[in-house]
Design an enzyme around this catalytic site. Structure first.
Site, mmCIF file in Angstrom:
data_model
loop_
_atom_site.group_PDB
_atom_site.id
_atom_site.type_symbol
_atom_site.label_atom_id
_atom_site.label_comp_id
_atom_site.label_asym_id
_atom_site.label_seq_id
_atom_site.Cartn_x
_atom_site.Cartn_y
_atom_site.Cartn_z
ATOM 1 C CD GLU A 1 24.656 63.685 96.724
ATOM 2 O OE1 GLU A 1 23.806 63.640 95.820
ATOM 3 O OE2 GLU A 1 25.245 64.736 97.064
ATOM 4 C CG ASP B 1 19.028 69.056 90.673
ATOM 5 O OD1 ASP B 1 20.085 68.481 91.019
ATOM 6 O OD2 ASP B 1 17.949 68.905 91.282
HETATM 7 O O1 KIV Z 1 22.819 67.141 90.359
HETATM 8 C C1 KIV Z 1 23.813 66.421 90.415
HETATM 9 O O2 KIV Z 1 24.923 66.765 89.971
HETATM 10 C C2 KIV Z 1 23.669 65.119 91.035
HETATM 11 C C3 KIV Z 1 24.913 64.340 91.308
HETATM 12 C C4 KIV Z 1 25.550 64.880 92.532
HETATM 13 C C5 KIV Z 1 24.653 62.889 91.401
HETATM 14 O O3 KIV Z 1 22.595 64.703 91.332
#
Ligand code: KIV
Length: 291
Positions: A208, A71
């Site tokens: 993260e 997202d």
């Molecule tokens: O939405 C995304 O790109 C993510 C990554 C940062 C893991 O959740």
């Protein structure tokens, strides 16, 4: 002789590397069972985000084994300031395009904010759309202990789930964009979150913006793979947002990003060259014309 990690010396990668997630010979689509086998072999793997068919096809041809329709499309593709406004309709459309552009990678799609927080039944309804309408092989959702009931029902229903703990961008209004898991209490909570998603049946977990030592401890503790972003070198896999990694994102990118190209400069240079050719009459020429 090179030092092997404990996992590598216990179950080495086959000498021909034929089963390797990256560089392996198989051309069928990768499944969550292949991901589990890679953890057993101690094999590290790369994951990139993708939001459209053409970019995804480039990464698929390059051998990237897992792609995330994140997202982060909110910030990197759709022009929003955060991931919060992204809708399930948007994620379904982007995910279907990425599935169409790929033949080998496992495609994981994010459940956007508001599509699973009400509870397991809402999560199942939303994830079902991504699996049936877009054709993804797995979904990702944010939250550890707080999301374990959602993960349990999805997994029971046959939908593989990648969890996401540490910094969870959908909660930006509550937590900001800060390193998570600093200090004893926060570290213990992160470990509890990691175990909760594993116990609920997640096949992998994104960590993260977590201190590297803590991410290493989570990786040693869990039997499912950890996927780090800003979580140091010891996780089983690494993910980056593709527009950051290829230098397309404008403005500042997080410290943990390594830029492998400067697409913004390349594209801007090409756009200016085209504009100057048109204005100056140098394009099109005879070879670009039909008669
Ligand atoms: O939405 C995304 O790109 C993510 C990554 C940062 C893991 O959740």
């Amino acid at each position: 002789m090179t030092q092997l990690s404990a996992a590598q010396s216990a179950k080495p990668t086959p000498p021909d590397g034929s089963r390797a997630l990256y560089g392996g010979k198989g051309t069928r689509r990768i499944t969550v069972r292949d991901i589990a086998a890679a953890k057993e072999r101690g094999e590290k793997w790369p994951m990139l985000t993708a939001y459209d068919a053409m970019t995804a096809s480039v990464f698929d041809e390059a051998g990237i084994p897992v792609m995330l329709v994140g997202d982060s499309a909110g910030n990197c593709h759709l022009g929003y300031d955060t991931t919060v406004p992204v809708t399930l309709d948007e994620m379904t459309m982007l995910s279907a395009a990425v599935v169409r552009g790929t033949g080998r990678a496992l495609i994981v799609a994010d459940l956007p904010f508001g599509s699973y927080q009400e509870g397991p039944v809402q999560a199942l309804r939303s994830a079902t759309r991504l699996v049936k309408e877009a054709g993804v092989g797995a979904v990702k959702l944010e939250g550890g202990e707080r999301s374990h009931r959602q993960i349990e029902l999805l997994v029971e229903s046959g939908i593989p789930v990648m969890a996401h703990i540490g910094l969870t961008p959908q909660s930006v209004n509550a937590m900001g964009y800060r390193v998570q898991g600093r200090g004893e209490e926060a570290a213990q909570q992160l470990l509890r979150d990691a175990k909760a998603v594993q116990d609920a049946g997640a096949f992998a977990v994104v960590l993260e913006l977590v201190p590297a030592e803590l991410a290493a401890e989570v990786t040693r503790t869990l039997h499912i793979p950890t996927v780090g972003i800003g979580a140091g070198p010891e996780t089983d896999a690494q993910v980056l947002v593709w527009t950051d990694m290829l230098g397309l994102t404008g403005g500042r990118v997080p410290k943990f990003v390594k830029k492998y190209a400067n697409l913004r400069e390349v594209m801007s240079g090409a756009a200016k060259a085209f504009a100057e050719d048109v204005v100056g009459g140098a394009f099109p020429q005879e070879e670009h014309s039909v008669h």
